[in-house]
Enzyme design. Structure first.
Site, PDB file in Angstrom:
ATOM      1  N   ASP A   1      -5.569   5.036  10.062  1.00  0.00           N
ATOM      2  CA  ASP A   1      -6.991   5.182   9.730  1.00  0.00           C
ATOM      3  C   ASP A   1      -7.531   3.948   9.024  1.00  0.00           C
ATOM      4  O   ASP A   1      -8.734   3.711   9.012  1.00  0.00           O
ATOM      5  CB  ASP A   1      -7.186   6.378   8.781  1.00  0.00           C
ATOM      6  CG  ASP A   1      -6.879   7.692   9.456  1.00  0.00           C
ATOM      7  OD1 ASP A   1      -6.818   7.719  10.687  1.00  0.00           O
ATOM      8  OD2 ASP A   1      -6.694   8.692   8.728  1.00  0.00           O
TER       9      ASP A   1
ATOM     10  N   HIS B   1       0.804  -1.218   0.000  1.00  0.00           N
ATOM     11  CA  HIS B   1       0.000   0.000   0.000  1.00  0.00           C
ATOM     12  C   HIS B   1       0.838   1.269   0.000  1.00  0.00           C
ATOM     13  O   HIS B   1       0.380   2.340   0.406  1.00  0.00           O
ATOM     14  CB  HIS B   1      -1.000  -0.019   1.167  1.00  0.00           C
ATOM     15  CG  HIS B   1      -2.247  -0.766   0.801  1.00  0.00           C
ATOM     16  ND1 HIS B   1      -2.213  -2.029   0.262  1.00  0.00           N
ATOM     17  CD2 HIS B   1      -3.549  -0.425   0.840  1.00  0.00           C
ATOM     18  CE1 HIS B   1      -3.447  -2.418   0.010  1.00  0.00           C
ATOM     19  NE2 HIS B   1      -4.283  -1.470   0.350  1.00  0.00           N
TER      20      HIS B   1
ATOM     21  N   GLU C   1      -8.751  14.283  14.893  1.00  0.00           N
ATOM     22  CA  GLU C   1      -8.292  14.494  13.509  1.00  0.00           C
ATOM     23  C   GLU C   1      -9.066  15.681  12.939  1.00  0.00           C
ATOM     24  O   GLU C   1      -9.796  16.363  13.661  1.00  0.00           O
ATOM     25  CB  GLU C   1      -8.505  13.239  12.640  1.00  0.00           C
ATOM     26  CG  GLU C   1      -7.503  12.139  12.914  1.00  0.00           C
ATOM     27  CD  GLU C   1      -7.319  11.173  11.738  1.00  0.00           C
ATOM     28  OE1 GLU C   1      -7.824  11.451  10.632  1.00  0.00           O
ATOM     29  OE2 GLU C   1      -6.661  10.131  11.939  1.00  0.00           O
TER      30      GLU C   1
END
Ligand code: FAD
Length: 531
Positions: free
Chosen positions: A163, A94, A279
């Site tokens: 996340d 990723h 956040e």
């Protein structure tokens, strides 16, 4: 077998591949090391490890290894050290810029995510929870979602997250691993007790704060440069049952930052005196309150977003959560109200939802499934992640959010602050020289070449703007292509970083996709480049 002549290795390998393509199963000679796991030169499997999430670059490996054990990793790295050839541990692939790829057929990909018992769901072997020790031992290739599922069976969970949970433990620990809990618990690399690491010399070493501590600190945030993490021991806490998830809006950037900074100053306070996650994101386009990054749904939608845009057409959304258990469900509303009272958001803009802890942590995956179903996941992602010092965040807002971006963003832009004292300065990761710094993450997708060019150009403009305005940003998940840029990135830490490379991976065979040190097979024993 030692291979000192690289041409010989390449020739041998080419012949072996030829034999494989005509149907005989022959292991490439340098890798004939008695693996317990799998080795493949199958075109489909090689293709699968030749791309990453970013879809901006391509790799070309000789072979893919799925190691059954840490000893398999040792066998491959030892062979690579002797030959030499390059070795890239691949977590879940990723990365954005080819960090886990092997280029130009210079070596082998070790697919950690399919190794160590991960592939057959062998939790016993690859994830072991110690209730007494309050930690979990995890194979480096396991995904965080699996770690969470396994620990929740004991009512426990790690404290610091990303996340998105479909990332490997080794992959995030090689960077830092950050999210809304970082202000309080530090990044994931601050929550590790011990590691097993296979160094670039093919030695399997257990390391921690007290044992082989230089390797321990080097590997954490070390961009895969010093060793392959085969096991990580991660701290656990009792897992909360549910999460109250709240979003509130601001039209004034200074007020938004003041509140975010106030909230993160509450780190270390008892649970009822702080939020558990802080956040935020920037809303430049209309409609982005619900972006792909989360499956947030609030039954109450009291305001029309367009009616709020006051300060240069940009809105800022603060995102906070409060964890709770059945035991304190009665008091959670009161605690939240008392915390919210201290903030200066637009009063009519409170969006609230409530969900199980697992669903909150796994929120991005739901959005992923939606995007996948529309064919919008496997597209190029020219992402840019910057750590911006607190003292210059207002200049960044003016120059970038209200300047360079215009009114088109093509994806979420996160912004949230962190406390530097939660980051261990002995690790390899670099952050700005201020007590508080912000993550600003441009998480954008390009559905066509024109958008890709546009966004890549905009990223360059943002970086140039910071440089010209002397805003001393640091890239998170850094990507550079020149020696000077890497030296600038590491700054004072460069000397230590390159000395550690010499010590733990002297042939520069590991994680060559990061393009920090140049693997040079013809001159393997000197750090010819970049020192
Ligand atoms: P890979 O891309 O496979 O590898 C990354 C690097 O680590 C490579 O250099 C590789 O060689 C090395 N590596 C991999 N495994 C090992 C190992 N076992 N030992 C040593 N080196 C290894 N990051 C955050 O911090 N917070 C977030 O909230 C966040 N959200 C994300 C959401 C999405 C949708 C995506 C795509 C990425 C996100 N990231 C986030 C970034 C992510 O943490 C990094 O890209 C991470 O490297 C990905 O892990 P991976 O397992 O896919 O690693």
């Amino acid at each position: 077998m030692a291979f000192n002549n690289n041409k010989h290795v390449l020739l041998t390998f080419a012949i072996c591949c030829l034999i494989v393509t005509v149907g005989l199963t022959v292991v490439p000679e340098p890798l004939d090391v008695g693996l317990e796991g799998r080795l493949s030169v199958n075109t489909r499997e090689l293709e699968a490890v030749s791309v990453d999430f970013g879809r901006l670059s391509r790799g070309e490996a000789w072979a893919v290894v799925q190691p059954a054990t840490a000893e398999d990793v040792v066998r491959v790295v030892k062979a690579a050290f002797e030959a030499p050839f390059a070795v890239s541990a691949r977590g879940h692939g990723h990365s954005i810029n080819g960090q886990a790829l092997i280029k130009e057929k210079k070596g082998v990909v070790i697919e950690m995510v399919k190794g160590g018992g991960s592939n057959n769901g062998d939790k016993e072997n690859s994830i072991r929870v110690s209730e007494k020790g309050m930690y979990v031992d995890v194979w480096g290739g396991r995904l965080w979602i699996d770690v969470l599922s396994a620990t929740l069976e004991y009512g426990l969970a790690p404290m610091s997250w990303t996340d998105y949970l479909y990332l490997s433990v080794g992959g995030t620990l090689s960077n830092a691993g950050i999210s809304g809990q970082t202000f309080n618990h530090g990044p994931q690399i601050s929550n590790v007790y011990e590691l097993d690491v296979v160094t670039g010399k093919g030695e399997l070493v257990t390391c921690s704060e007290d044992r082989n501590s230089e390797l321990f600190h080097a590997v954490l945030g070390g961009l895969g440069q010093f060793g392959i993490i085969t096991r990580a021991r991660i701290a656990l806490e009792p897992a909360p049952h549910r999460v109250r998830w709240i979003r509130v809006l601001y039209s004034n950037f200074a007020t938004f930052c003041k509140d975010q900074e106030y909230l993160i100053s509450m780190h270390g306070k008892p649970g009822n005196e702080r939020f558990d996650y802080v956040e935020g994101f920037v809303i430049v386009d209309e409609g982005l309150i619900n972006n792909w990054r989360s499956s947030f749904f609030s039954a109450s939608n009291p305001v029309k977003i367009t009616s709020l845009k006051a300060d240069g057409d940009v809105l800022y959304c603060l995102e906070i959560t409060k964890n709770y258990n059945q035991g304190n469900a009665d008091s959670v509303d009161e605690e939240i109200q008392s915390l919210l009272k201290k903030l200066d958001f637009i009063p009519t803009s409170v969006f609230t939802t409530d969900l199980p802890y697992l669903d909150f942590l796994d929120r991005v995956h739901k959005a992923e499934l939606k995007l996948r179903s529309k064919g919008l996941w496997d597209v190029p992602h020219p992402w840019l992640n910057l750590f911006v010092p607190k003292s210059r965040i207002a200049d960044f807002d003016k120059g970038v959010f209200k300047g360079i971006l215009g009114n088109k963003t093509s994806g979420p832009i996160l912004i949230y602050p962190m406390n530097k004292n939660k980051w261990d300065q002995r690790s390899s990761v670099v952050t700005p020289e201020e007590d508080v710094f912000y993550l600003v993450a441009f998480l954008r997708s390009a559905l066509d070449t024109e958008t890709l060019e546009y966004l890549s150009n905009e990223n360059r403009q943002i970086v140039r703007f910071c440089h010209d305005s002397e805003i001393k940003v640091k890239q998170y998940l850094p990507h550079y292509t020149t020696h000077q840029e890497w030296m600038d990135h590491f700054g004072d830490k460069w000397t230590q970083f390159s000395a550690r490379k010499m010590k733990f991976d002297p042939r520069q065979i590991l994680a060559t996709g990061q393009q920090i040190f140049q693997f040079d097979p013809s001159n393997p024993l000197t750090l010819t480049n970049y020192i």
